[in-house]
Scaffold this motif. Sequence first.
Motif, PDB file in Angstrom:
ATOM      1  N   ARG A  54       5.586 -12.256   2.762  1.00  8.61           N
ATOM      2  CA  ARG A  54       5.918 -11.100   2.710  1.00  8.61           C
ATOM      3  C   ARG A  54       5.080 -10.265   1.708  1.00  8.61           C
ATOM      4  O   ARG A  54       4.652  -9.242   1.767  1.00  8.61           O
ATOM      5  N   GLU A  55       4.735 -11.145   0.620  1.00  5.79           N
ATOM      6  CA  GLU A  55       3.837 -10.392  -0.484  1.00  5.79           C
ATOM      7  C   GLU A  55       2.636 -10.125  -0.128  1.00  5.79           C
ATOM      8  O   GLU A  55       2.015  -9.165  -0.162  1.00  5.79           O
TER       9      GLU A  55
ATOM     10  N   GLU B 164       2.769  -7.228   2.609  1.00  4.71           N
ATOM     11  CA  GLU B 164       3.011  -5.858   1.798  1.00  4.71           C
ATOM     12  C   GLU B 164       1.552  -5.539   1.132  1.00  4.71           C
ATOM     13  O   GLU B 164       1.392  -4.393   1.002  1.00  4.71           O
ATOM     14  N   SER B 165       0.903  -6.477   0.501  1.00  4.71           N
ATOM     15  CA  SER B 165      -0.315  -6.087  -0.136  1.00  4.71           C
ATOM     16  C   SER B 165      -1.416  -5.466   0.939  1.00  4.71           C
ATOM     17  O   SER B 165      -2.080  -4.648   0.503  1.00  4.71           O
TER      18      SER B 165
ATOM     19  N   ASP C  93      -0.448  -1.929   1.722  1.00  2.31           N
ATOM     20  CA  ASP C  93      -0.540  -0.919   0.437  1.00  2.31           C
ATOM     21  C   ASP C  93      -2.193  -0.832   0.689  1.00  2.31           C
ATOM     22  O   ASP C  93      -2.556   0.304   0.545  1.00  2.31           O
TER      23      ASP C  93
ATOM     24  N   ILE D 278       6.706  -3.805  10.011  1.00  3.78           N
ATOM     25  CA  ILE D 278       7.127  -2.936   9.126  1.00  3.78           C
ATOM     26  C   ILE D 278       8.654  -2.293   9.372  1.00  3.78           C
ATOM     27  O   ILE D 278       9.230  -2.107   8.402  1.00  3.78           O
TER      28      ILE D 278
ATOM     29  N   ALA E 248      13.902  -3.296   2.212  1.00  2.00           N
ATOM     30  CA  ALA E 248      12.949  -3.402   1.036  1.00  2.00           C
ATOM     31  C   ALA E 248      13.353  -2.703  -0.107  1.00  2.00           C
ATOM     32  O   ALA E 248      14.405  -1.608   0.025  1.00  2.00           O
TER      33      ALA E 248
ATOM     34  N   THR F  63       8.620  -0.608  -2.386  1.00  2.00           N
ATOM     35  CA  THR F  63       8.082  -1.145  -1.233  1.00  2.00           C
ATOM     36  C   THR F  63       8.386  -0.159  -0.085  1.00  2.00           C
ATOM     37  O   THR F  63       7.424   0.081   1.029  1.00  2.00           O
ATOM     38  N   GLN F  64       9.490   0.442   0.059  1.00  7.57           N
ATOM     39  CA  GLN F  64       9.854   1.390   1.020  1.00  7.57           C
ATOM     40  C   GLN F  64       8.682   2.569   1.138  1.00  7.57           C
ATOM     41  O   GLN F  64       8.354   3.104   2.165  1.00  7.57           O
TER      42      GLN F  64
ATOM     43  N   VAL G 150       5.742   2.581  -0.057  1.00  6.06           N
ATOM     44  CA  VAL G 150       4.201   2.060   0.290  1.00  6.06           C
ATOM     45  C   VAL G 150       4.330   2.134   1.837  1.00  6.06           C
ATOM     46  O   VAL G 150       3.503   2.712   2.567  1.00  6.06           O
ATOM     47  N   LEU G 151       5.418   1.508   2.736  1.00  5.31           N
ATOM     48  CA  LEU G 151       5.381   1.327   3.990  1.00  5.31           C
ATOM     49  C   LEU G 151       5.662   2.634   4.649  1.00  5.31           C
ATOM     50  O   LEU G 151       4.894   2.893   5.591  1.00  5.31           O
TER      51      LEU G 151
END
Length: 138
Positions: A82-83, A86-87, A90, A114, A121, A125-126, A128-129
Amino acid sequence: MYKELDEFITECQYMVDYWYDVGCIIAVEKLAQFNATDWEELQSNIGTKTLEWRVKLAYCLDHSCNAHELETLLLLIHTDDRELFESCIDTLRSFTTPESKAMILNHPSILQRIQDILPQAGVATQKVLEDFFKQLYV
């Protein structure tokens, strides 16, 4: 140049603060010197790299938002981690050309993932998504 980048990221694996303060700038400078062969070598070896190495690379891939960077991110994003996912999201927010958006939209599994992550999240994070979706559909 690929070997220089590989060695640099590998050597910086234990210096987290250094990486985000200085190391990523040096890595971006190395990426700017890549030729087509370097990109091919990077993409063909990406699966052998540690998770930490791949996360650091994803963080650096928006310096020129070129097709090679986008292709590399689209390779990195197909992960169970997941990291790293998410990176990649981003960083993908920087790819705003119609061509980039079309390439991203050709990967519906990314968009579904997503949607799956959003409800659970954290607040940052939310954002960013949600911003990724906003940038994608503008």
